[in-house]
Design a protein around this motif. Sequence first.
Motif, PDB file in Angstrom:
ATOM      1  N   ALA A   1       0.817  -1.213   0.000  1.00 17.73           N
ATOM      2  CA  ALA A   1       0.000   0.000   0.000  1.00 17.73           C
ATOM      3  C   ALA A   1       0.851   1.263   0.000  1.00 17.73           C
ATOM      4  CB  ALA A   1      -0.943  -0.016   1.195  1.00 17.73           C
ATOM      5  N   VAL A   2       1.942   1.266   0.760  1.00 18.85           N
ATOM      6  CA  VAL A   2       2.797   2.450   0.816  1.00 18.85           C
ATOM      7  C   VAL A   2       3.473   2.687  -0.529  1.00 18.85           C
ATOM      8  CG1 VAL A   2       4.908   3.400   1.824  1.00 18.85           C
ATOM      9  CG2 VAL A   2       3.180   2.391   3.300  1.00 18.85           C
ATOM     10  N   GLU A   3       4.028   1.639  -1.108  1.00 21.46           N
ATOM     11  CA  GLU A   3       4.715   1.777  -2.394  1.00 21.46           C
ATOM     12  C   GLU A   3       3.758   2.216  -3.492  1.00 21.46           C
ATOM     13  OE1 GLU A   3       7.874  -1.830  -1.343  1.00 21.46           O
ATOM     14  OE2 GLU A   3       6.065  -2.203  -2.539  1.00 21.46           O
ATOM     15  N   LEU A   4       2.564   1.622  -3.515  1.00 21.80           N
ATOM     16  CA  LEU A   4       1.596   1.978  -4.543  1.00 21.80           C
ATOM     17  C   LEU A   4       1.096   3.404  -4.350  1.00 21.80           C
ATOM     18  CD1 LEU A   4      -0.001   1.092  -6.996  1.00 21.80           C
ATOM     19  CD2 LEU A   4      -1.731   0.116  -5.467  1.00 21.80           C
ATOM     20  N   THR A   5       0.890   3.811  -3.108  1.00 18.75           N
ATOM     21  CA  THR A   5       0.472   5.185  -2.833  1.00 18.75           C
ATOM     22  C   THR A   5       1.500   6.180  -3.342  1.00 18.75           C
ATOM     23  OG1 THR A   5      -0.825   4.539  -0.896  1.00 18.75           O
ATOM     24  CG2 THR A   5      -0.126   6.834  -1.014  1.00 18.75           C
ATOM     25  N   GLN A   6       2.776   5.891  -3.145  1.00 25.71           N
ATOM     26  CA  GLN A   6       3.836   6.775  -3.626  1.00 25.71           C
ATOM     27  C   GLN A   6       3.812   6.877  -5.147  1.00 25.71           C
ATOM     28  OE1 GLN A   6       7.224   4.857  -1.833  1.00 25.71           O
ATOM     29  NE2 GLN A   6       7.146   6.137   0.003  1.00 25.71           N
ATOM     30  N   ARG A   7       3.641   5.755  -5.811  1.00 25.29           N
ATOM     31  CA  ARG A   7       3.593   5.768  -7.271  1.00 25.29           C
ATOM     32  C   ARG A   7       2.395   6.569  -7.779  1.00 25.29           C
ATOM     33  NH1 ARG A   7       3.210  -0.222  -8.845  1.00 25.29           N
ATOM     34  NH2 ARG A   7       3.279   0.614 -10.969  1.00 25.29           N
ATOM     35  N   LEU A   8       1.255   6.383  -7.136  1.00 22.71           N
ATOM     36  CA  LEU A   8       0.042   7.086  -7.547  1.00 22.71           C
ATOM     37  C   LEU A   8       0.137   8.576  -7.246  1.00 22.71           C
ATOM     38  CD1 LEU A   8      -2.595   4.483  -6.328  1.00 22.71           C
ATOM     39  CD2 LEU A   8      -2.074   5.053  -8.714  1.00 22.71           C
ATOM     40  N   SER A   9       0.788   8.932  -6.149  1.00 20.49           N
ATOM     41  CA  SER A   9       0.897  10.350  -5.794  1.00 20.49           C
ATOM     42  C   SER A   9       1.719  11.104  -6.832  1.00 20.49           C
ATOM     43  CB  SER A   9       1.509  10.506  -4.400  1.00 20.49           C
ATOM     44  OG  SER A   9       2.882  10.153  -4.386  1.00 20.49           O
TER      45      SER A   9
END
Length: 313
Positions: free
Chosen positions: A172-180
Amino acid sequence: MRGAQAWARRRPMRIIFMGSPDFAVPTLDALVAAGHEIVAAYTQPPRSAGRGKALQPTAVDKRARDLGLEVRSPRSFKSAEEQASFSALDADVAVVAAYGLILPQPILDAPRNGCINVHASLLPRWRGAAPVQRAIMAGDDETGVTIMQMEAGLDTGPMRHVKSLTIGESNAVELTQRLSLLGAYMMVDVLADLGSYPPVPQPENGVTYAPKISKAEARLDWSRTAQELQRQVQGLAPFPGAWFEAGRERIKLLDAETVDGTGQPGEVIGEPLVIACGEDALHCRMLQRAGKGAMSVGDLLRGFPVNVGAILT
């Protein structure tokens, strides 16, 4: 005439920025870098956190102050005074990214171009508070960002821009960073030429909701398939963190992989820490004991042995 149109696309806007967590910071930075004027940054009030329960400002609060911006943290927009204060900023647009407060109609209508939201899903899939976690836990192959013109409904507004990306093995953290980062790039593009990104109604089919993650959802149920549990671990890492009990101690599972194996659900059937599930088994890779940092399975077992044959709950 062409020159005038090009200037209109490049003209800096008066922007009210509204966001709270780390997800919102790249968009704020991108707007500043693009030359827009941020007339105020709205963010959630500081919250108590940590063992000392000291008040902690949001990520946007910290970044906005570093940039020398005015920071506002109202607890709601219900009062006429708060709405008037917002309107008096005379903004061209409000950019919203994971802000966390409901915006009443007078707020949505105040900026000349309304309020435009960076939403971390491919709308209308995963409307709501936890789109990143829900997409991972559901086993979606891809997700993305929707730049949406806001209206009163829950993420129901028309879409201005949509881009997708593959989830892969991201937590979730890695994907959130990519999406941000993707969302920041998309928002700058949209504001550079609003006319090229007209609002399009969301499809009527495919609507799903992403409610906030509850504490009850974090406990691992070993009767489920290993693949389902792996997605749960991936979607909840590192916070709140999927967890199980070994003896009387609660242990967070931060990273795991599905492997072949059979046994009673919850039984440790192999080393290092391979646990039988309703179907297949889960090999634990990164874990966290209460009050300690994340550690590899090898490091955990050296100080907290869990033998083959043990039953975990």
